[in-house]
Design a protein around this motif. Structure first.
Motif, PDB file in Angstrom:
ATOM      1  N   SER A 160      15.925  13.613  -0.474  1.00 35.06           N
ATOM      2  CA  SER A 160      14.926  13.298   0.551  1.00 35.06           C
ATOM      3  C   SER A 160      13.926  12.274   0.025  1.00 35.06           C
ATOM      4  O   SER A 160      13.730  12.134  -1.185  1.00 35.06           O
ATOM      5  CB  SER A 160      14.183  14.570   0.968  1.00 35.06           C
ATOM      6  OG  SER A 160      13.419  15.047  -0.119  1.00 35.06           O
ATOM      7  N   CYS A 161      13.317  11.568   0.956  1.00 31.81           N
ATOM      8  CA  CYS A 161      12.323  10.548   0.595  1.00 31.81           C
ATOM      9  C   CYS A 161      10.986  10.885   1.250  1.00 31.81           C
ATOM     10  O   CYS A 161      10.938  11.413   2.356  1.00 31.81           O
ATOM     11  CB  CYS A 161      12.749   9.165   1.095  1.00 31.81           C
ATOM     12  SG  CYS A 161      14.231   8.526   0.315  1.00 31.81           S
ATOM     13  N   SER A 162       9.895  10.550   0.540  1.00 30.40           N
ATOM     14  CA  SER A 162       8.563  10.672   1.129  1.00 30.40           C
ATOM     15  C   SER A 162       7.723   9.515   0.593  1.00 30.40           C
ATOM     16  O   SER A 162       8.186   8.767  -0.275  1.00 30.40           O
ATOM     17  CB  SER A 162       7.932  12.020   0.752  1.00 30.40           C
ATOM     18  OG  SER A 162       7.837  12.126  -0.660  1.00 30.40           O
ATOM     19  N   THR A 163       6.536   9.357   1.117  1.00 27.61           N
ATOM     20  CA  THR A 163       5.684   8.264   0.623  1.00 27.61           C
ATOM     21  C   THR A 163       4.306   8.792   0.261  1.00 27.61           C
ATOM     22  O   THR A 163       3.873   9.841   0.740  1.00 27.61           O
ATOM     23  CB  THR A 163       5.513   7.148   1.681  1.00 27.61           C
ATOM     24  OG1 THR A 163       4.924   7.707   2.849  1.00 27.61           O
ATOM     25  CG2 THR A 163       6.830   6.492   2.020  1.00 27.61           C
ATOM     26  N   GLN A 164       3.646   8.072  -0.620  1.00 29.45           N
ATOM     27  CA  GLN A 164       2.231   8.322  -0.870  1.00 29.45           C
ATOM     28  C   GLN A 164       1.525   6.974  -0.897  1.00 29.45           C
ATOM     29  O   GLN A 164       2.152   5.932  -1.117  1.00 29.45           O
ATOM     30  CB  GLN A 164       2.015   9.104  -2.168  1.00 29.45           C
ATOM     31  CG  GLN A 164       2.360   8.363  -3.449  1.00 29.45           C
ATOM     32  CD  GLN A 164       2.207   9.253  -4.689  1.00 29.45           C
ATOM     33  OE1 GLN A 164       2.776  10.338  -4.794  1.00 29.45           O
ATOM     34  NE2 GLN A 164       1.415   8.770  -5.645  1.00 29.45           N
TER      35      GLN A 164
ATOM     36  N   GLY B 264       0.792  -1.221   0.000  1.00 31.39           N
ATOM     37  CA  GLY B 264       0.000   0.000   0.000  1.00 31.39           C
ATOM     38  C   GLY B 264       0.830   1.281   0.000  1.00 31.39           C
ATOM     39  O   GLY B 264       0.307   2.352   0.280  1.00 31.39           O
ATOM     40  N   THR B 265       2.124   1.159  -0.349  1.00 29.43           N
ATOM     41  CA  THR B 265       3.006   2.331  -0.233  1.00 29.43           C
ATOM     42  C   THR B 265       3.834   2.564  -1.496  1.00 29.43           C
ATOM     43  O   THR B 265       4.450   1.638  -2.027  1.00 29.43           O
ATOM     44  CB  THR B 265       3.975   2.141   0.955  1.00 29.43           C
ATOM     45  OG1 THR B 265       3.200   1.881   2.130  1.00 29.43           O
ATOM     46  CG2 THR B 265       4.813   3.395   1.183  1.00 29.43           C
ATOM     47  N   ILE B 266       3.828   3.818  -1.948  1.00 30.57           N
ATOM     48  CA  ILE B 266       4.694   4.260  -3.050  1.00 30.57           C
ATOM     49  C   ILE B 266       5.760   5.163  -2.436  1.00 30.57           C
ATOM     50  O   ILE B 266       5.437   6.104  -1.711  1.00 30.57           O
ATOM     51  CB  ILE B 266       3.891   5.049  -4.099  1.00 30.57           C
ATOM     52  CG1 ILE B 266       2.776   4.174  -4.696  1.00 30.57           C
ATOM     53  CG2 ILE B 266       4.815   5.582  -5.201  1.00 30.57           C
ATOM     54  CD1 ILE B 266       1.766   4.956  -5.536  1.00 30.57           C
ATOM     55  N   LEU B 267       7.021   4.857  -2.720  1.00 31.87           N
ATOM     56  CA  LEU B 267       8.122   5.691  -2.222  1.00 31.87           C
ATOM     57  C   LEU B 267       8.492   6.718  -3.293  1.00 31.87           C
ATOM     58  O   LEU B 267       8.662   6.366  -4.459  1.00 31.87           O
ATOM     59  CB  LEU B 267       9.333   4.809  -1.912  1.00 31.87           C
ATOM     60  CG  LEU B 267      10.597   5.531  -1.433  1.00 31.87           C
ATOM     61  CD1 LEU B 267      10.395   6.127  -0.042  1.00 31.87           C
ATOM     62  CD2 LEU B 267      11.799   4.584  -1.439  1.00 31.87           C
ATOM     63  N   ILE B 268       8.610   7.972  -2.876  1.00 34.77           N
ATOM     64  CA  ILE B 268       9.054   9.032  -3.776  1.00 34.77           C
ATOM     65  C   ILE B 268      10.449   9.466  -3.331  1.00 34.77           C
ATOM     66  O   ILE B 268      10.625   9.932  -2.201  1.00 34.77           O
ATOM     67  CB  ILE B 268       8.106  10.257  -3.741  1.00 34.77           C
ATOM     68  CG1 ILE B 268       6.639   9.837  -3.862  1.00 34.77           C
ATOM     69  CG2 ILE B 268       8.506  11.275  -4.813  1.00 34.77           C
ATOM     70  CD1 ILE B 268       6.239   9.244  -5.179  1.00 34.77           C
ATOM     71  N   VAL B 269      11.419   9.291  -4.198  1.00 34.37           N
ATOM     72  CA  VAL B 269      12.805   9.646  -3.876  1.00 34.37           C
ATOM     73  C   VAL B 269      13.182  10.878  -4.694  1.00 34.37           C
ATOM     74  O   VAL B 269      13.230  10.821  -5.926  1.00 34.37           O
ATOM     75  CB  VAL B 269      13.761   8.485  -4.220  1.00 34.37           C
ATOM     76  CG1 VAL B 269      15.202   8.864  -3.903  1.00 34.37           C
ATOM     77  CG2 VAL B 269      13.353   7.214  -3.491  1.00 34.37           C
ATOM     78  N   ASP B 270      13.425  11.979  -4.018  1.00 36.18           N
ATOM     79  CA  ASP B 270      13.816  13.216  -4.698  1.00 36.18           C
ATOM     80  C   ASP B 270      15.331  13.360  -4.571  1.00 36.18           C
ATOM     81  O   ASP B 270      15.843  13.731  -3.518  1.00 36.18           O
ATOM     82  CB  ASP B 270      13.099  14.413  -4.045  1.00 36.18           C
ATOM     83  CG  ASP B 270      13.340  15.708  -4.813  1.00 36.18           C
ATOM     84  OD1 ASP B 270      14.388  15.808  -5.497  1.00 36.18           O
ATOM     85  OD2 ASP B 270      12.487  16.606  -4.722  1.00 36.18           O
ATOM     86  N   LEU B 271      16.037  13.038  -5.652  1.00 39.25           N
ATOM     87  CA  LEU B 271      17.505  13.063  -5.574  1.00 39.25           C
ATOM     88  C   LEU B 271      18.037  14.492  -5.537  1.00 39.25           C
ATOM     89  O   LEU B 271      19.108  14.731  -4.990  1.00 39.25           O
ATOM     90  CB  LEU B 271      18.113  12.298  -6.755  1.00 39.25           C
ATOM     91  CG  LEU B 271      17.903  10.781  -6.751  1.00 39.25           C
ATOM     92  CD1 LEU B 271      18.520  10.162  -8.002  1.00 39.25           C
ATOM     93  CD2 LEU B 271      18.481  10.120  -5.507  1.00 39.25           C
TER      94      LEU B 271
END
Lengths: 450, 114
Positions: A22-26, A11-18
């Motif tokens: 930083s990392c966040s999830t949606q 149920g989790t998508i990881l967003i990695v902003d290089l």
């Protein structure tokens, strides 16, 4: 519509902003699953959502890591530096399973790191770690080092070698030590992002619907009694496809053992030993690097046709993170030996790519429709059944959405849209899911990837 | 009765490990299984271990070996959960169709002995 998404996803998508490091999830929402189901189709949705940030997406399929037949697959989606179009590159063996069990179903990598980094995904956690320690090291050294650093021999890697660091379009994203199915130059996309590796260790879990396990066992029993019965390894596939007999005889003469990806009923990975006797077995003794694992017949045959020692040349391609089919074609053109591979990895150009990207009439028929799927997968039926260009594309789309190994999808005509749709129903307790819906999702994937 | 491994039939696909976990706790995961895959990847050396009630069976490519309590596993690598801490194989006595690992294995690696 009701479904039990926890039977198939975390149920989790990881967003990695290089750019921001930083990392966040949606949340992976029911709406998105209903629309695109999984794998390359959800990757495409995420690609569209983030297309202004040069996204590179890692996705797991709807069935990845479950008991569904050959459910070992993940898929990388990005713009290919070779075609300038969308490419979906499958990854398997244990790597696809490992991604899902990290706790992240999809990983969206945006922007570019200022200095070399790697991602470390484990137990629902994500770290962006500096990677000066392995930048410049080959794929084998880097895999060893990352397993040592993270303290786990079972950690699975997607990573690049020198070719990728040089943003060379002949670069591949390698699965651990052994190359992969990247014929789209996505290794160069990793390099352009200063992303050396994605290391994964998954100790997570998925729930299981009643009746799912038994249905999967039935399907598996149908597959092993079907066209693959009595066959094993790359040798049998190569013989059926009419690959050069001398190259196959060489392969057979040094075959140690045939291996399979997670839950795959046909072992098409063949381990070749050339630094010790092929039959030698000893956990503690013998060579630490006795040979290499080969699954890419096209690459092996291309290197053999270049007149070099194909098994050792495969190892060198693996270490450099270099695509072996193109490398073989270029060595042949240059009349160069194995050492010529260093020069190919060092360069940034890809002269002669046309010799490799489309080979044979059926491949041309596929390429006329789409270049989104990996040409590492044989493009015709292997041990039985019929498969034209349309059929191949449909089977590949199905595999890339569900997380089924794409070679197994060609090897197993027993895997059909109808029985996969039934399995989706059982797996997610999703009563109104139909074969028509699955066909539509697969057709949309092909259309959007054009 | 005990579960037996024929190591040279094994292809390292690991579905037995996940099936076993499903039997024990109803989920898909690699860590609650009585079976454990181990490998030396660059050597292509791999096999399955089975945690039995009193002993440990090593399905090594050199041949099978049964370890008695107190014996060391030579050369065992790092693992997230050592096999000795795992729940012992109960031969899936309450499952309708026999051991789930045997049902799931595509290669006929697992059988019952004794």
């Amino acid at each position: 519509m009701t479904m039990e998404t926890m039977n198939n996803y975390n149920g989790t998508i990881l967003i990695v902003d290089l750019d921001a490091k930083s990392c966040s999830t949606q949340d992976l929402t029911e709406e998105l699953i209903e629309k695109a189901l999984g794998g390359a189709a959800i990757n495409m949705e995420l690609y569209e959502q983030y297309k202004d940030r040069e996204p590179l997406i890692l996705g797991s399929g709807f069935f990845t890591a479950t008991f569904a037949p050959a459910a070992c697959g993940g898929v990388i989606t990005a713009k290919s530096p070779i075609t300038g179009k969308i490419a979906h590159v499958p990854f398997g063996w244990q790597t696809g399973v490992e991604l899902k069990l990290t706790g992240f179903d999809f990983v969206v990598v945006l922007g570019k790191a200022a200095a070399p980094v790697r991602l470390w995904l484990h137990d629902g956690l994500s770290d962006i770690n500096d990677s000066a320690d392995i930048w410049g090291k080959d794929v084998w050294e880097s895999t060893d080092k990352l397993r040592e650093v993270y303290g786990d021999d079972m950690a699975q890697m997607l990573l690049i070698g020198k070719a990728g660091e040089n943003k060379n379009p002949l670069a591949v994203v390698s699965e651990n030590y052994w190359g992969g199915k990247d014929k789209a130059g996505l290794g160069a996309v990793f390099g352009a992002k200063n992303l050396k590796a994605v290391a994964m260790r998954g100790l997570g879990s998925l729930e299981v619907a009643d009746g799912f396990f038994q249905k999967c066992v039935e399907l598996k029993n149908g597959i092993i009694a079907g066209t693959i019965k009595g066959k094993a390894g790359l040798y049998d596939i190569g013989t059926a496809l009419g690959i050069d007999a001398a190259a196959l005889d060489k392969l057979k003469s040094i075959t140690h053992r045939n291996d399979a990806g997670y839950n795959c009923a046909y072992p098409y990975y063949t381990f070749l030993k050339y630094n010790e006797a092929p039959t030698f077995v000893d956990m503690m003794g013998g060579s630490k690097e006795p040979g290499c694992l080969v699954s890419d017949l096209m690459g092996f045959a291309s290197l053999a046709a270049a007149g070099v020692d194909a098994p050792r040349a495969m190892e060198k391609c693996y270490r450099l993170g270099l695509e072996p089919a193109a490398a073989g074609a270029l060595l042949k053109k240059q009349g160069a030996g194995i050492d010529g591979l260093d020069g190919l990895a060092a360069g940034g150009a890809a002269d002669g790519l046309a010799a490799w990207s489309v080979a044979g009439a059926l491949d041309s028929a596929i390429a006329a429709q789409t270049t989104a799927f990996s040409m590492a997968v044989p493009t015709r039926a292997i041990f039985g059944g019929q498969l034209d260009a349309d059929g191949w594309i449909k089977r590949q789309a199905l595999a890339y959405v569900l997380g089924i190994d794409p070679v197994m999808a060609v090897l197993s005509p027993e895997i059909t849209v109808e029985n996969m749709a039934e399995l989706v129903q059982i797996s997610a307790e999703w009563d109104d899911f139909s074969a028509d819906t699955l066909n539509t999702i697969c057709a949309e994937l092909v259309k959007k990837s054009a | 009765m005990a579960l037996k491994v024929d190591p040279m039939k094994c292809t390292g696909c690991r579905i037995c490990e996940f099936a076993c976990n499903y039997h024990h706790d109803g989920s898909i995961s690699p860590i609650g299984s009585s079976l454990m895959y181990y490998y030396e990847e660059k050597k292509n050396y791999y096999g399955m271990m089975v945690k039995r009630d009193k002993t440990l069976m090593l399905g090594r490519p050199e041949g099978e070996k049964v370890l008695m309590p107190g014996e060391q596993i030579e050369g065992a690598g790092a693992s997230a959960k050592p096999i000795l801490l795992r729940i012992a194989c109960d031969l899936c006595k309450e499952e309708d169709n026999g051991p789930v690992c045997m049902q799931a294995c595509p290669y006929g690696v697992l059988s019952m002995e004794g």
